[in-house]
Design a protein around this motif. Structure first.
Motif, PDB file in Angstrom:
ATOM      1  N   LEU A  13       0.888  -1.159   0.016  1.00 58.36           N
ATOM      2  CA  LEU A  13       0.106  -0.076   0.096  1.00 58.36           C
ATOM      3  C   LEU A  13       0.751   1.398  -0.178  1.00 58.36           C
ATOM      4  N   ARG A  14       1.834   1.202   0.725  1.00 60.72           N
ATOM      5  CA  ARG A  14       2.932   2.460   0.765  1.00 60.72           C
ATOM      6  C   ARG A  14       3.388   2.743  -0.552  1.00 60.72           C
ATOM      7  N   ALA A  15       3.880   1.700  -1.376  1.00 64.61           N
ATOM      8  CA  ALA A  15       4.270   1.710  -2.560  1.00 64.61           C
ATOM      9  C   ALA A  15       3.088   2.140  -3.667  1.00 64.61           C
ATOM     10  N   ARG A  16       2.100   1.556  -3.675  1.00 67.13           N
ATOM     11  CA  ARG A  16       0.963   2.015  -4.215  1.00 67.13           C
ATOM     12  C   ARG A  16       0.650   3.483  -4.102  1.00 67.13           C
ATOM     13  N   ASP A  17       0.598   4.022  -2.876  1.00 62.78           N
ATOM     14  CA  ASP A  17       0.462   5.361  -2.668  1.00 62.78           C
ATOM     15  C   ASP A  17       1.525   6.168  -3.276  1.00 62.78           C
ATOM     16  N   ALA A  18       2.620   5.568  -3.123  1.00 61.77           N
ATOM     17  CA  ALA A  18       3.923   6.588  -3.934  1.00 61.77           C
ATOM     18  C   ALA A  18       3.545   6.744  -5.410  1.00 61.77           C
ATOM     19  N   MET A  19       3.016   5.611  -5.963  1.00 61.63           N
ATOM     20  CA  MET A  19       2.714   5.366  -7.469  1.00 61.63           C
ATOM     21  C   MET A  19       1.533   6.617  -7.941  1.00 61.63           C
ATOM     22  N   ASP A  20       0.730   6.603  -6.723  1.00 63.95           N
ATOM     23  CA  ASP A  20      -0.606   7.620  -6.950  1.00 63.95           C
ATOM     24  C   ASP A  20      -0.014   8.971  -6.897  1.00 63.95           C
ATOM     25  N   ALA A  21       0.926   9.057  -5.879  1.00 65.18           N
ATOM     26  CA  ALA A  21       1.263  10.363  -5.880  1.00 65.18           C
ATOM     27  C   ALA A  21       2.325  11.143  -7.020  1.00 65.18           C
ATOM     28  N   GLY A  22       2.982  10.153  -7.785  1.00 63.01           N
ATOM     29  CA  GLY A  22       3.714  10.555  -8.620  1.00 63.01           C
ATOM     30  C   GLY A  22       3.788   9.735  -9.936  1.00 63.01           C
ATOM     31  N   ASP A  28       9.633   4.041 -11.205  1.00 65.18           N
ATOM     32  CA  ASP A  28      10.831   3.630 -10.924  1.00 65.18           C
ATOM     33  C   ASP A  28      10.463   2.209  -9.764  1.00 65.18           C
ATOM     34  N   ILE A  29      10.829   1.226 -10.492  1.00 67.69           N
ATOM     35  CA  ILE A  29      10.800  -0.104  -9.704  1.00 67.69           C
ATOM     36  C   ILE A  29      11.508  -0.328  -8.601  1.00 67.69           C
ATOM     37  N   ALA A  30      12.911   0.237  -8.695  1.00 64.76           N
ATOM     38  CA  ALA A  30      13.853  -0.089  -7.521  1.00 64.76           C
ATOM     39  C   ALA A  30      13.831   0.655  -6.453  1.00 64.76           C
ATOM     40  N   ALA A  31      13.041   2.155  -6.599  1.00 64.82           N
ATOM     41  CA  ALA A  31      12.758   2.878  -5.645  1.00 64.82           C
ATOM     42  C   ALA A  31      11.583   2.306  -5.090  1.00 64.82           C
ATOM     43  N   LEU A  32      10.406   1.937  -5.623  1.00 59.20           N
ATOM     44  CA  LEU A  32       9.187   1.423  -5.092  1.00 59.20           C
ATOM     45  C   LEU A  32       9.683   0.186  -4.236  1.00 59.20           C
ATOM     46  N   CYS A  37      10.696  -2.338   1.024  1.00 64.19           N
ATOM     47  CA  CYS A  37      11.663  -3.188   1.733  1.00 64.19           C
ATOM     48  C   CYS A  37      11.664  -4.585   1.234  1.00 64.19           C
ATOM     49  N   CYS A  38      12.127  -4.532  -0.229  1.00 59.64           N
ATOM     50  CA  CYS A  38      11.912  -5.992  -0.962  1.00 59.64           C
ATOM     51  C   CYS A  38      12.977  -5.894  -2.050  1.00 59.64           C
ATOM     52  N   SER A  39      13.420  -6.814  -2.691  1.00 58.64           N
ATOM     53  CA  SER A  39      14.106  -6.652  -3.946  1.00 58.64           C
ATOM     54  C   SER A  39      12.977  -6.280  -5.111  1.00 58.64           C
ATOM     55  N   PRO A  40      13.632  -5.645  -6.262  1.00 55.61           N
ATOM     56  CA  PRO A  40      12.585  -5.177  -7.407  1.00 55.61           C
ATOM     57  C   PRO A  40      11.832  -6.318  -7.980  1.00 55.61           C
ATOM     58  N   SER A  41      12.293  -7.514  -8.157  1.00 56.19           N
ATOM     59  CA  SER A  41      11.808  -8.842  -8.431  1.00 56.19           C
ATOM     60  C   SER A  41      10.489  -9.119  -7.493  1.00 56.19           C
ATOM     61  N   HIS A  42      11.085  -9.248  -6.294  1.00 55.80           N
ATOM     62  CA  HIS A  42      10.031  -9.681  -5.447  1.00 55.80           C
ATOM     63  C   HIS A  42       8.943  -8.678  -5.172  1.00 55.80           C
ATOM     64  N   PHE A  43       9.051  -7.343  -5.427  1.00 53.95           N
ATOM     65  CA  PHE A  43       8.169  -6.337  -5.359  1.00 53.95           C
ATOM     66  C   PHE A  43       7.228  -6.234  -6.524  1.00 53.95           C
ATOM     67  N   ILE A  44       7.535  -6.842  -7.594  1.00 55.41           N
ATOM     68  CA  ILE A  44       6.838  -6.974  -8.857  1.00 55.41           C
ATOM     69  C   ILE A  44       5.799  -8.232  -8.576  1.00 55.41           C
ATOM     70  N   THR A  50      -0.994  -9.050  -4.797  1.00 53.57           N
ATOM     71  CA  THR A  50      -1.604  -8.419  -3.684  1.00 53.57           C
ATOM     72  C   THR A  50      -3.047  -7.721  -4.584  1.00 53.57           C
ATOM     73  N   PHE A  51      -2.530  -6.932  -5.757  1.00 57.70           N
ATOM     74  CA  PHE A  51      -3.574  -6.094  -6.222  1.00 57.70           C
ATOM     75  C   PHE A  51      -4.115  -6.847  -7.597  1.00 57.70           C
ATOM     76  N   ASP A  52      -3.708  -7.668  -7.991  1.00 58.54           N
ATOM     77  CA  ASP A  52      -4.024  -8.566  -9.146  1.00 58.54           C
ATOM     78  C   ASP A  52      -3.799  -7.765 -10.501  1.00 58.54           C
ATOM     79  N   GLU A  53      -2.790  -6.978 -10.495  1.00 60.47           N
ATOM     80  CA  GLU A  53      -2.093  -6.371 -11.581  1.00 60.47           C
ATOM     81  C   GLU A  53      -0.971  -6.112 -11.419  1.00 60.47           C
ATOM     82  N   THR A  54       0.090  -5.890 -12.354  1.00 63.81           N
ATOM     83  CA  THR A  54       1.382  -5.604 -12.320  1.00 63.81           C
ATOM     84  C   THR A  54       1.540  -3.969 -12.081  1.00 63.81           C
ATOM     85  N   PRO A  55       2.880  -3.590 -11.310  1.00 64.20           N
ATOM     86  CA  PRO A  55       2.845  -2.251 -11.094  1.00 64.20           C
ATOM     87  C   PRO A  55       2.689  -1.410 -12.210  1.00 64.20           C
ATOM     88  N   HIS A  56       3.329  -1.807 -13.505  1.00 64.97           N
ATOM     89  CA  HIS A  56       3.148  -1.211 -14.626  1.00 64.97           C
ATOM     90  C   HIS A  56       1.852  -1.076 -14.981  1.00 64.97           C
TER      91      HIS A  56
END
Length: 149
Positions: A13-22, A28-32, A37-44, A50-56
């Motif tokens: 949710l923190r990462a998604r909020d950051a995506m909403d704000a920017g 920037d997958i690495a920053a998200l 607090c995880c690796s880029p691959s694990h984050f994706i 969690t949300f049934d869709e990729t960050p992109h």
């Protein structure tokens, strides 16, 4: 739900909020991933689970949602709306918008201005839930409900 599951959901949710704000900036997958607090691959993978869709895809949908609002509530032309929501190409914007909404940005704008309702209602009615939604007619029905009669 386990404590670990709650922590994972909060991080996503923190990462998604950051995506909403920017949303107008580059993804920037690495920053998200650092924010979650995880690796880029694990984050994706975790974001998709969690949300049934990729960050992109989430970012694309968020940009289209904002473009839908701008097209019907401002006099800005389609190209300016495309740039302001973060797309780098008018062709990509038009193709993505058409796939999500079911019609071109120009045709969507031709529906006229949004009715004077609180923006939270307009956003709830017009929010595309996922790619491919245009095929089930939900967006068209929701948009028709907002059209002045």
């Amino acid at each position: 739900m386990t404590r670990a599951g709650e922590e994972r959901n909060r991080a996503m949710l923190r990462a998604r909020d950051a995506m909403d704000a920017g949303y107008e900036g580059e993804l920037d997958i690495a920053a998200l991933a650092r924010l979650a607090c995880c690796s880029p691959s694990h984050f994706i993978r975790t974001f998709a689970a969690t949300f049934d869709e990729t960050p992109h895809r989430y970012l694309q949908r968020r940009r289209v949602e904002r473009a839908m609002f701008l097209l019907r509530s401002t006099p800005a032309n389609v190209t300016d709306v495309c740039w302001s929501v973060g797309f780098a190409s008018l062709g990509t914007f038009t193709r993505t918008f058409t796939r999500v909404v079911g019609e071109t940005p120009t045709a969507y704008r031709a529906r006229g201005p949004l009715p004077p309702v609180p923006s939270c209602f307009a956003m709830a009615w017009l929010r595309p839930s996922s790619f491919g939604e245009a095929g089930d007619g939900r967006t068209a029905l929701a948009s028709d409900a907002c059209s002045p009669r």
